[in-house]
Design a protein around this motif. Structure first.
Motif: not given
Length: 338
Positions: A95-103, A109-114
């Motif tokens: 996905l594109t960088e800084d995509a707005t994602l729900p929990a 995303r933060d855990a696998t590719n911070p």
């Protein structure tokens, strides 16, 4: 004592983080072993030979909630993405960088590719439509475990770095203002300042002998705070505490004067807003000037009353190093008197 408090808080936070992470593993919050059902749409018909293709990721909101067992939050209608092949030929969607994602996709995303702040996963069980413009399958993400433990560890390391940076930055400030205070003391300026502020500060610091340098350092410290010079207030406050310690018959216990100085520092009146605040807000500082002024005046009054009131209680009087008039004889250098 503060060291034990901080250590206790860190241990408690680690215990709670570990318990929360174990709960996530037991509940399989992030569905580490299962691919998320998705639909992929292509701008051009799918080309198996192309190294990468522009695509759009579509996740059905109902299927998303059922898959992760959540009731709040839903993915956007579509996400811009890139389909590419990994080294072993497995299709991977990025996905594109800084995509707005729900929990919990944002946590994944933060855990696998911070570092890159992108969400990516491999596609499984892909079925291409007849015209090649769409595909369905499952999006498998990297396993996510011990998220909160990792966050606490990362924060501890980051803030340790910040602490070292701040400490190194303060060295120059401390050297400068402590040097100036020494020059002022040798020139007799501190002695003159003591005489000037004695009528004001004497009721707050009755244990300090007349003409003692501590009174001058306290005045400089409070003046620096009042005029928003936080960097100057720190070394003057340290020097004031050192001077007060020379009057302390029990070096391991704070005196009433030390407690009062700490209270005044914590709740100092700000006639001029801090320089940092002015640098950030600029002219907008005018909008918060009076709230800051009235708040700090109120906090100063409360601090003085609290310090004075607590010092009268039997429990605190019994531990006051200056109880029964005990004190260390004041030694004032003849240089400062000249």
């Amino acid at each position: 004592m503060l060291n034990y408090i901080w250590a206790g808080l860190i241990i408690v936070s680690l215990v709670f983080a570990l318990a929360s992470d174990v709960g996530d593993i037991v509940r399989d919050t992030y569905r580490n072993a299962d691919p998320l059902p998705v639909r992929i749409e292509f701008e051009r018909p799918f080309d198996a030979e192309a190294p990468r293709q522009a695509a759009r990721l579509v996740v059905d909101p109902i299927a998303f909630r059922q898959f992760y067992g959540v009731t709040d939050g839903a993915p956007e209608a579509a996400y811009e993405a890139t389909l590419r092949a990994t080294a072993d030929g497995t299709p991977e969607l990025v996905l594109t960088e800084d995509a707005t994602l729900p929990a919990p996709l944002d946590v994944i995303r933060d855990a696998t590719n911070p570092r890159d702040n992108i969400l990516q996963g491999t596609l499984q069980n892909v079925t291409i439509s007849g015209d090649g413009t769409a595909a369905t399958g499952g999006l498998q993400f990297a396993p996510v475990r011990f998220v909160k433990m990792g966050a606490i560890t990362t924060a501890a390391i980051d803030f340790a770095e910040v602490a070292v940076t701040i400490a190194i930055g303060l060295i120059g400030v401390l050297v400068l203002f402590l040097g100036l205070s020494k020059i002022a003391e040798d020139a007799g300026i501190i002695h003159a300042l003591v005489k000037l502020v004695r009528p004001v500060l004497r009721p707050l610091f009755p244990d300090i002998p007349p003409d003692h340098p501590a009174m001058g350092m306290i005045a400089l410290n409070l003046a620096a705070n009042v005029f928003g010079l936080g960097n100057a207030a720190t070394p003057f406050g340290i020097k004031a505490m050192e001077e007060l310690q020379t009057l302390n018959p029990e070096p391991d216990t704070a005196t009433d004067s030390m407690a009062m100085l700490l209270a005044l520092n914590t709740a100092s009146v700000q006639l001029i807003p801090p320089i940092t605040l002015i640098a950030i807000l600029g002219i907008e500082t005018n909008n918060v000037y009076f709230p800051i002024l009235f708040t700090t005046i109120g906090s100063l009054i409360v601090a003085i009353l609290a310090a004075k009131g607590l010092s009268k209680l039997r429990r605190y009087r019994a531990t006051n190093p200056n109880r029964d008039g005990r004190t260390v004889p004041a030694v004032v250098s003849t240089d400062s008197e000249g």
